[in-house]
Design an enzyme around this catalytic site. Structure first.
Site, PDB file in Angstrom:
ATOM      1  N   LYS A   1       4.729  -4.811  24.868  1.00 24.87           N
ATOM      2  CA  LYS A   1       3.622  -4.157  24.166  1.00 24.87           C
ATOM      3  C   LYS A   1       3.091  -5.113  23.105  1.00 24.87           C
ATOM      4  O   LYS A   1       3.856  -5.619  22.282  1.00 24.87           O
ATOM      5  CB  LYS A   1       4.110  -2.867  23.495  1.00 24.87           C
ATOM      6  CG  LYS A   1       4.404  -1.741  24.468  1.00 24.87           C
ATOM      7  CD  LYS A   1       3.153  -0.982  24.813  1.00 24.87           C
ATOM      8  CE  LYS A   1       3.462   0.258  25.646  1.00 24.87           C
ATOM      9  NZ  LYS A   1       2.214   0.930  26.074  1.00 24.87           N
TER      10      LYS A   1
ATOM     11  N   LYS B   1      -1.504   5.884  35.876  1.00 28.72           N
ATOM     12  CA  LYS B   1      -0.554   6.827  35.282  1.00 28.72           C
ATOM     13  C   LYS B   1      -0.844   8.210  35.875  1.00 28.72           C
ATOM     14  O   LYS B   1      -1.759   8.907  35.419  1.00 28.72           O
ATOM     15  CB  LYS B   1      -0.703   6.846  33.764  1.00 28.72           C
ATOM     16  CG  LYS B   1      -0.306   5.531  33.079  1.00 28.72           C
ATOM     17  CD  LYS B   1      -0.417   5.658  31.571  1.00 28.72           C
ATOM     18  CE  LYS B   1       0.274   4.510  30.852  1.00 28.72           C
ATOM     19  NZ  LYS B   1      -0.456   3.247  30.945  1.00 28.72           N
TER      20      LYS B   1
END
Length: 320
Positions: A133, A235
């Protein structure tokens, strides 16, 4: 003869889980279990705070309405993405559409310690892929960490996720600290900038490939083959029904793009289903499912190899 149960649950999270500037203390969701004769199918409905349009309470209302309609013989699906996904998974299990075979490999989430990552990658079969991230700290720091990892592990490929955190200047500051010789080993950087045009420009100027994630859920998004765009990250909890997920994967593959099935921090039950969906729809592509360690427990179906305790169905709160 049709029957159904609906369960509500809440799992404590590790202290450090932050989503879009808010700390996620618990993961809240629902399960639906459908039965028709001897057959059974489960689905998870867990809207992700800060990302899903619907709240947990709205999803619960929509799910209970849909289940009652299904019990009366209805064949439709709900509108809300998380409810549509969970309901369609339960139906796909019930009818045998969702294969049992699963891809339980997961690109490990890395916090920036190369020694820790070397240990985690040592047992990974096939290509070495990890996820980092970026965009949570200074862009220069992110660039230095990424460069360090790529330098320390010569066969490593990194997937990076910026969640649209950077201005064009910040994105350039990041790239400046990544050795141009290593940039080809950045598999992709998800949504580096706040706008798609800025992200496209970043890819052209730096040679770092990008991927679309949030963009897929915007009304004006269309699948196109573009310079510098290598992948789409799907997702399912945020996307909708299993059919919609299949359509997006097919559209990406038709353009030569990599499609990656990715977690929205589902429980172990939802993650095991995503592992099956990944093996089915994106065989050979490592899914992004390394989120179970963010939770303090598993539920109903354990993830293979996880040491977390696993709650059984009779320990959940039943609504129906």
């Amino acid at each position: 003869m049709r029957s159904a149960q609906v369960y509500r649950w809440q799992i404590p999270m590790d202290a450090g889980v932050v989503l879009r500037d808010r700390r996620l203390k618990t993961r809240d969701g629902l399960y639906v279990c459908l039965r028709d004769g001897e057959r059974e199918g489960w689905g998870e409905i867990s809207p992700l705070p800060g990302f899903s349009q619907e709240t947990w309470e709205e999803a619960q209302t929509a799910l209970l309405t849909w289940v009652n309609d299904w019990l009366q013989g209805s064949e439709g699906l709900p509108e809300m993405p998380s409810v549509a996904f969970g309901a369609s998974c339960a139906l796909a299990e019930l009818t045998g559409v969702l294969p049992e075979a699963a891809d339980y490999r997961a690109a490990p989430l890395c916090t920036g310690d190369p020694d820790d990552l070397v240990l985690r990658l040592a047992d990974m079969p096939g290509e070495k892929i990890a996820k980092v991230k970026v965009g949570l700290y200074e862009a220069v720091r992110d660039g230095m960490v990424v460069n360090l990892l790529l330098e320390a592990i010569p066969d490593l490929h990194l997937r990076l996720d910026a969640n649209r955190a950077w201005t064009p200047l910040k994105a350039q500051q990041f790239a400046k600290y990544v050795n141009p010789d290593y940039r080809a080993r950045i598999a992709f950087l998800e949504e580096p900038c706040k706008t798609r045009d800025d992200s496209r420009a970043f890819a052209r100027e730096t040679g770092i490939a990008i991927a679309w994630d949030e963009s897929l859920r915007e009304a004006d998004f269309t699948f196109e083959a573009e310079e510098g765009v290598r992948a789409v990250v799907i997702k399912p909890t945020l996307t909708g029904s299993l059919d919609k997920v299949r359509e997006q994967v097919a559209a990406a593959h038709a353009l030569g793009l990599t499609a990656v099935i990715s977690s929205s921090i589902e429980s172990s039950l939802g993650l095991t289903q995503l592992a099956r969906i990944a093996a089915w729809l994106t065989p050979g592509t490592l899914p992004g499912l390394d989120t179970l360690h963010l939770m303090q427990a598993q539920q109903v179906r354990p993830w293979p190899g996880s040491a977390l305790p696993c709650l059984k169905r009779d320990e959940l709160e039943r609504l129906l």
